[in-house]
Design a protein around this motif. Structure first.
Motif, short mmCIF file in Angstrom:
data_model
loop_
_atom_site.label_atom_id
_atom_site.label_comp_id
_atom_site.label_asym_id
_atom_site.label_seq_id
_atom_site.Cartn_x
_atom_site.Cartn_y
_atom_site.Cartn_z
N UNK A 1 -66.50 -16.54 25.93
CA UNK A 1 -67.49 -15.49 25.75
C UNK A 1 -66.83 -14.17 25.35
N UNK A 2 -65.74 -13.83 26.01
CA UNK A 2 -65.02 -12.60 25.66
C UNK A 2 -64.37 -12.70 24.29
N UNK B 1 -69.67 -4.61 30.71
CA UNK B 1 -70.29 -4.62 32.04
C UNK B 1 -70.93 -5.97 32.35
N UNK B 2 -71.63 -6.56 31.38
CA UNK B 2 -72.25 -7.86 31.62
C UNK B 2 -71.20 -8.94 31.85
N UNK C 1 -71.23 1.95 20.40
CA UNK C 1 -70.58 2.36 21.64
C UNK C 1 -71.34 1.81 22.84
N UNK C 2 -72.65 1.89 22.81
CA UNK C 2 -73.48 1.34 23.90
C UNK C 2 -73.35 -0.18 23.95
N UNK D 1 -67.90 -12.79 35.03
CA UNK D 1 -66.52 -13.27 35.12
C UNK D 1 -65.77 -12.50 36.19
N UNK D 2 -65.89 -12.94 37.42
CA UNK D 2 -65.27 -12.24 38.56
C UNK D 2 -63.76 -12.47 38.65
N UNK D 3 -63.23 -13.52 38.00
CA UNK D 3 -61.81 -13.85 38.11
C UNK D 3 -60.94 -13.11 37.11
N UNK D 4 -61.53 -12.40 36.15
CA UNK D 4 -60.75 -11.66 35.17
C UNK D 4 -60.03 -12.53 34.17
N UNK D 5 -60.67 -13.64 33.78
CA UNK D 5 -60.07 -14.55 32.81
C UNK D 5 -60.60 -14.25 31.41
#
Length: 166
Positions: free
Chosen positions: A40-41, A26-27, A18-19, A32-36
């Motif tokens: 990595x995701x 969060x990292x 969970x952590x 990734x400020x653009x929400x793409x």
């Protein structure tokens, strides 16, 4: 691009897992400020369209729709998994990723291995297979669990040895 499946087993494995998911989100949000939905995701998450019943995955490069963790959660006492399902990460998991029971093994590794292991082996393998099938190029499985459990950490003191085992 490769993917990994996280397998969380038992109370400790699910608490640490969970952590892990919280920190990963969060990292990535910080970078990734653009929400793409990027590579990595995609290593640890599927980007699915929750409006479609089949949960069709979206490809790398598009907007983040609805993230699902590439994970299987196993615990023979449902308490910690229920906490996860009612917490802030509840949308990341669905029933196809979970395997729980109500009695638990009481921090007894042998009971978990011999009793529950043989009883739930096929279901665990089936959930792992399904998680692997959602990957384009499965790289590995991460296993998060504890082999011990049940004993508190030793206390630090000013004794000549430095540690007293409670």
């Amino acid at each position: 691009m490769t993917q990994s499946v996280v397998v969380q087993v038992g109370q400790c494995g699910n608490q640490v897992g969970c952590r892990f998911w919280d920190l990963a989100l969060r990292e990535h949000a910080h970078v990734n400020k653009k929400g793409l939905y990027d590579e990595a995701l995609s290593s640890f998450f599927r980007n699915v369209d929750s409006r479609k019943c089949d949960g069709e995955a979206h490809f790398v490069g598009g907007r983040i729709q609805h993230l699902k963790a590439r994970a299987v959660l196993v615990d023979m006492e449902e308490g910690v998994v229920n906490e996860i399902l009612h917490g802030p990460l509840r949308e990341m998991f669905d029933s196809t990723q979970l395997l729980t029971d109500v009695s638990g093994s009481g921090n007894n590794w042998a009971v978990g291995h011999m009793t529950y292991g043989s009883a739930y082996r096929e279901q665990i393998v089936d959930k792992l297979r399904k998680a692997a099938e959602h990957c384009d190029c499965l790289q590995c499985f991460f296993l998060i669990h504890s082999m011990g459990g049940g004993k508190a950490q030793p206390s630090l003191t000013n004794s000549s040895h430095g540690i007293i085992d409670d």
